[in-house]
Design a protein around this motif. Structure first.
Motif, PDB file in Angstrom:
ATOM      1  N   HIS A  78       0.852  -1.194   0.000  1.00  0.00           N
ATOM      2  CA  HIS A  78       0.000   0.000   0.000  1.00  0.00           C
ATOM      3  C   HIS A  78       0.892   1.250   0.000  1.00  0.00           C
ATOM      4  N   TRP A  82      -5.639   5.062  -1.095  1.00  0.00           N
ATOM      5  CA  TRP A  82      -6.532   3.962  -1.459  1.00  0.00           C
ATOM      6  C   TRP A  82      -7.954   4.402  -1.147  1.00  0.00           C
ATOM      7  N   SER A  83      -8.770   4.538  -2.172  1.00  0.00           N
ATOM      8  CA  SER A  83     -10.180   4.893  -2.002  1.00  0.00           C
ATOM      9  C   SER A  83     -10.968   3.627  -1.712  1.00  0.00           C
ATOM     10  N   THR A  84     -11.539   3.545  -0.508  1.00  0.00           N
ATOM     11  CA  THR A  84     -12.291   2.363  -0.083  1.00  0.00           C
ATOM     12  C   THR A  84     -13.727   2.774   0.224  1.00  0.00           C
ATOM     13  N   GLU A 121     -12.495  -7.202   1.041  1.00  0.00           N
ATOM     14  CA  GLU A 121     -11.901  -5.867   1.140  1.00  0.00           C
ATOM     15  C   GLU A 121     -11.688  -5.454   2.594  1.00  0.00           C
ATOM     16  N   ILE A 125      -8.362  -3.840   4.252  1.00  0.00           N
ATOM     17  CA  ILE A 125      -8.390  -2.522   4.899  1.00  0.00           C
ATOM     18  C   ILE A 125      -7.824  -2.621   6.306  1.00  0.00           C
TER      19      ILE A 125
END
Length: 132
Positions: A78, A82-84, A121, A125
């Motif tokens: 990473h 990061w768009s989560t 996901e 995260i």
């Protein structure tokens, strides 16, 4: 090179739309939602903006006429924003990995026309946010 290796090679390198069009129909239906190849390439570009040092390992595969199911592990570092679904995560430098399962439908030309994607996901995260 087997089809699934060709598929994952697309996601390992810089996204090139012409290469994606050889493998994906336009549009491709992902989890019931149509997505253009241009949008798919943008998704791959976002992945490369947020992560480096990508590794894909095919864990298992099942083939049937017009179908291919692939279970795989994806590992990456990473290194970018990061768009989560939970918001943007600034780069942590941590290596995250997760298991994914893609159920692919192939059209008469052998291109992917639909995908059911299952990916953890939340696990990735949490790995990015947890101290190493």
């Amino acid at each position: 090179m087997e089809f699934e290796e060709q598929l994952f090679a697309l996601w390992l390198g810089p996204p090139i739309e012409a290469d994606f069009r050889l493998v994906y129909a336009d549009p491709v239906v992902i989890n019931g939602t149509p997505m253009t190849v241009t949008d798919l390439v943008a998704r791959a570009s976002a992945l490369h903006s947020a992560f480096t040092d990508h590794e894909f390992e095919i864990v298992d595969r099942v083939r049937a006429p017009g179908k291919l199911t692939v279970a795989f592990r994806h590992r990456a570092r990473h290194t970018g924003v990061w768009s989560t679904p939970l918001g943007d995560l600034p780069p942590t430098g941590r290596v995250v990995s997760g298991l994914g399962i893609d159920v692919l439908t192939l059209d008469d030309d052998g291109r992917i026309s639909a995908i059911w994607v299952l990916s953890d996901e939340l696990q990735r995260i949490l790995q990015a946010q947890t101290a190493a």
